[in-house]
Design a protein around this motif. Structure first.
Motif, PDB file in Angstrom:
ATOM      1  N   ALA A   1      30.623   1.362  32.073  1.00 43.38           N
ATOM      2  CA  ALA A   1      29.232   1.340  31.593  1.00 43.38           C
ATOM      3  C   ALA A   1      28.654   2.755  31.566  1.00 43.38           C
ATOM      4  CB  ALA A   1      28.395   0.433  32.494  1.00 43.38           C
ATOM      5  N   ILE A   2      28.921   3.528  32.628  1.00 45.86           N
ATOM      6  CA  ILE A   2      28.442   4.918  32.666  1.00 45.86           C
ATOM      7  C   ILE A   2      29.026   5.691  31.485  1.00 45.86           C
ATOM      8  CG2 ILE A   2      28.707   7.117  33.916  1.00 45.86           C
ATOM      9  CD1 ILE A   2      28.485   5.569  36.517  1.00 45.86           C
TER      10      ILE A   2
ATOM     11  N   LEU B   1      24.137  11.045  34.648  1.00 44.54           N
ATOM     12  CA  LEU B   1      25.203  10.033  34.635  1.00 44.54           C
ATOM     13  C   LEU B   1      26.490  10.609  35.230  1.00 44.54           C
ATOM     14  CD1 LEU B   1      24.424   8.560  31.115  1.00 44.54           C
ATOM     15  CD2 LEU B   1      24.417   7.225  33.232  1.00 44.54           C
TER      16      LEU B   1
ATOM     17  N   GLU C   1      20.053  13.746  30.926  1.00 42.80           N
ATOM     18  CA  GLU C   1      20.474  12.372  31.219  1.00 42.80           C
ATOM     19  C   GLU C   1      22.002  12.276  31.328  1.00 42.80           C
ATOM     20  OE1 GLU C   1      18.583   9.475  28.657  1.00 42.80           O
ATOM     21  OE2 GLU C   1      19.688   7.859  29.664  1.00 42.80           O
TER      22      GLU C   1
ATOM     23  N   GLN D   1      27.214   7.445  23.945  1.00 46.58           N
ATOM     24  CA  GLN D   1      26.069   7.318  23.022  1.00 46.58           C
ATOM     25  C   GLN D   1      25.225   8.586  23.033  1.00 46.58           C
ATOM     26  OE1 GLN D   1      23.894   4.005  24.530  1.00 46.58           O
ATOM     27  NE2 GLN D   1      25.121   2.464  23.450  1.00 46.58           N
ATOM     28  N   LEU D   2      24.936   9.063  24.245  1.00 44.15           N
ATOM     29  CA  LEU D   2      24.090  10.253  24.366  1.00 44.15           C
ATOM     30  C   LEU D   2      24.759  11.467  23.722  1.00 44.15           C
ATOM     31  CD1 LEU D   2      22.927   9.688  28.033  1.00 44.15           C
ATOM     32  CD2 LEU D   2      21.375   9.914  26.087  1.00 44.15           C
TER      33      LEU D   2
ATOM     34  N   ASP E   1      30.213   4.575  28.610  1.00 45.06           N
ATOM     35  CA  ASP E   1      29.666   4.154  27.315  1.00 45.06           C
ATOM     36  C   ASP E   1      28.299   4.772  27.057  1.00 45.06           C
ATOM     37  OD1 ASP E   1      31.733   2.659  26.266  1.00 45.06           O
ATOM     38  OD2 ASP E   1      31.143   0.836  27.332  1.00 45.06           O
ATOM     39  N   ARG E   2      27.490   4.803  28.085  1.00 46.67           N
ATOM     40  CA  ARG E   2      26.156   5.390  27.935  1.00 46.67           C
ATOM     41  C   ARG E   2      26.273   6.896  27.638  1.00 46.67           C
ATOM     42  NH1 ARG E   2      21.977   5.638  25.928  1.00 46.67           N
ATOM     43  NH2 ARG E   2      20.149   6.510  26.940  1.00 46.67           N
ATOM     44  N   GLN E   3      27.202   7.558  28.314  1.00 45.80           N
ATOM     45  CA  GLN E   3      27.416   8.985  28.041  1.00 45.80           C
ATOM     46  C   GLN E   3      27.873   9.222  26.599  1.00 45.80           C
ATOM     47  OE1 GLN E   3      30.191  10.214  31.182  1.00 45.80           O
ATOM     48  NE2 GLN E   3      28.559  11.454  32.060  1.00 45.80           N
TER      49      GLN E   3
END
Ligand SMILES: [Zn+2]
Length: 589
Positions: A200-201, A143, A139, A207-208, A203-205
């Motif tokens: 946004a991309i 991203l 994932e 977290q992962l 931030d998601r990275q």
């Protein structure tokens, strides 16, 4: 030596390396083989290495074929087919082989001096591996892919034509200030359109990545990243030390260079205004008050760009001449690349962008790919990639494929050093004046990039040391770093662009923490250059000896053999900055 062959002893001659059914039985043989003593383990490692070299060469050949001819859909298919059908299966087999190695009772009896580096890498890979991280890593990569897709799709309309953002870079070298400003503005406005999505991309990275680190038993992604990047020879504190020393010692010189640029541009603009009083109705009172973000790439004296060669033959023969002057062995290796078809340098339709050196791991021969367009940067690129190629030649006799490649922190010393060793030979392409100008540009570019490397590195450290931060906090951090490391240009009117300027740095999204390597390597290359200025033969001997070690020794030892210190303190960096400053002071503008 350079045309020597390295026959197979384990992999059958008639194997189809694009067919998993042919490859799989060999992995099975290795996995099932009984190992009873250290000699058998060594032979097992050699067979393993031969198989990996063959597979790696197949991948390189397909990649080279595709990038040299992007219009040929069969070549693209062949490469993608390898990525989809062979690479992932190889990966899981390698994990199984690593597990077998770590579990082997003979492992402890291997010669630690010879196998220490291999052992620590395999052990780290096994320790970090978590089945549940595979989907998370996929994932994160998706991203990263999305980031690249968004960036790749960015274009602007300029002069009634669609331009990609890299294509706009040349307008920043235009001597007309309005042209530069307009081009710069178009690019940053285009980037701003995607600013929120990029955040946004990212931030998601984050977290992962945090989750991946936690799954592997780390509280902090930084520690996880350092281990997964095999950074055994320096730690988080060392990186912070690097950032701090750069801020203290390199940033002031960088800012001096900018001030000088400003002073000359201001002079230039005065001259222009006088002329325009006579020649046009344009307002002659326009003053050059401050340096703006679009003023950094232009030649301050308004000269045309340097044009070192008109055709590829001239580029090749010029660089050949430089190596002949430097060292007969390097000259011989480069000549063998020319005669064996290991160079594809010209820019032509249907060729992928960029430049690289790729080693065919089984043949143990390098290949250089680039898109030369007749500018000074092309000469630097060819010298750089040739440095990588010399590294590949130097390790030809190392039987373990892993040891034929060194960590990036040192691999880039091999290439960046070659650019510096050649810095006084550029009269091959120019008259004395332009040769000095090319050298100045190169030295200045080193001073300009190091603060940016430190700034990006410190930013990443802050990001991962402060999980759960908001976009507002992140922006505040970036602005603070920009004040500490940045170019000190006048951003007024463009605050938003300043705040999100980090988003252009691909590494943050695609290869987190991978960037300081270039700074570390540049420190090594500058040290070798100083040595070269004192004693050319001694410096070349050290360079070649260190290259021959490939990746078989820890980083500090590779640096030491080359004649450099693996150290980021002021004690090491100060003399380098002073030397560059002295050299610049002696060069004409
Ligand atoms: Zn490189």
């Amino acid at each position: 030596m350079s045309t020597e062959t390295f026959p197979r002893t384990f992999v059958p001659a008639d194997i189809d390396l694009g067919d998993w059914e042919d490859i799989e039985p060999l992995f099975k043989v290795l996995l099932d083989r009984q190992i009873d003593n250290p000699e058998e383990l060594e032979q097992w490692l050699l067979d393993n290495s031969e198989l990996m070299a063959c597979i790696s060469e197949e991948r390189s050949e397909r990649y080279i074929a595709m990038s040299c001819d992007t219009a040929a859909s069969d070549k693209e298919r062949a490469y993608l087919d390898f990525l989809e059908n062979i690479a992932p299966r190889v990966k899981s087999c390698v994990y199984a082989l690593n597990t077998k190695y770590v579990a082997s009772e003979s492992r402890g009896d291997l010669n630690a001096d010879r196998y220490g580096v291999l052992d620590r890498e395999v052990t780290a890979e096994i320790e970090l591996f978590r089945e549940e991280n595979i989907p998370l890593q996929t994932e994160v990569s998706k991203l990263a892919q999305q980031y690249q897709k968004i960036t790749g799709a960015m274009t602007v309309e300029y002069k009634d034509e669609e331009h990609t953002l890299p294509q706009m870079a040349k307008y920043l070298e235009e001597t007309d200030r309005d042209v530069r400003q307009q081009a710069w503005k178009l690019v940053i406005s285009r980037r701003l359109q995607d600013r929120d999505e990029m955040d946004a991309i990212f931030d998601r990275q984050l977290q992962l990545r945090q989750q991946i680190a936690a799954n592997a038993g780390f509280d902090d992604y930084r520690s996880y990243a350092f281990k997964s990047m095999m950074r055994f020879d320096y730690n988080i504190e060392d990186s912070e030390h690097f950032q701090e020393t750069v801020r203290e010692l390199v940033v002031p010189l960088y800012r001096d260079l900018n001030l000088r640029q400003f002073g000359m541009l201001a002079e230039e603009s005065k001259g222009k205004s006088c002329q325009s009083v006579v020649q046009s109705s344009k307002d002659p009172t326009v003053e050059f008050r401050t340096l703006r973000p679009w003023d950094l790439e232009v030649d301050p004296l308004g000269r045309d760009p340097l044009r070192p060669f008109e055709n590829i033959e001239r580029l090749e023969s010029g660089v050949q001449e430089i190596f002949t002057r430097l060292d007969p062995e390097l000259a011989r290796l480069f000549a063998s690349m020319r005669s064996q078809g290991d160079l594809d340098l010209e820019s032509r339709k249907g060729k992928a962008p960029g430049g690289y050196m790729s080693t065919r791991d089984e043949k143990r021969r390098p290949f250089i790919f680039m898109n030369a367009a007749g500018v000074q940067r092309d000469v630097e690129t060819l010298l750089h990639e040739a440095g990588h190629a010399f590294h590949a030649f130097a390790t030809q006799h190392e039987p373990l494929v892993g040891y034929r490649h060194s960590p990036i922190e040192f691999a880039e010393v091999a290439s960046m050093t070659m650019e510096l060793f050649a810095a006084d030979e550029l009269d091959v392409f120019y008259d004395t004046k332009d040769a000095a100008r090319a050298k100045r540009k190169h030295l200045e570019s080193i001073i300009k990039i190091i603060p940016w490397i430190a700034q990006i590195d410190r930013f990443q450290h802050w990001i991962y040391a402060n999980p759960g931060h908001s976009v507002v906090d992140r922006t505040a951090c970036w602005l603070e770093l920009d004040r500490a490391f940045g170019a000190q240009v006048d951003w007024s009117g463009y605050q938003e662009s300043r705040e999100s300027y980090w988003q252009r740095q691909l590494h943050l999204f695609v290869h987190p923490f991978y960037y300081i390597e270039y700074g570390i390597a540049q420190l090594g290359a500058l040290q070798l250059w100083l040595r070269f200025k004192r004693d050319q033969d001694e410096a070349l001997r050290g360079y070649r000896a260190a290259l021959a070690l490939g990746g078989s020794r820890p980083l500090p030892e590779l640096f030491e053999v080359a004649g450099a210190r693996f150290d980021f303190s002021a004690e090491t960096i100060k003399p380098l900055v002073d030397a560059v400053q002295d050299e610049l002071a002696e060069l004409p503008v």
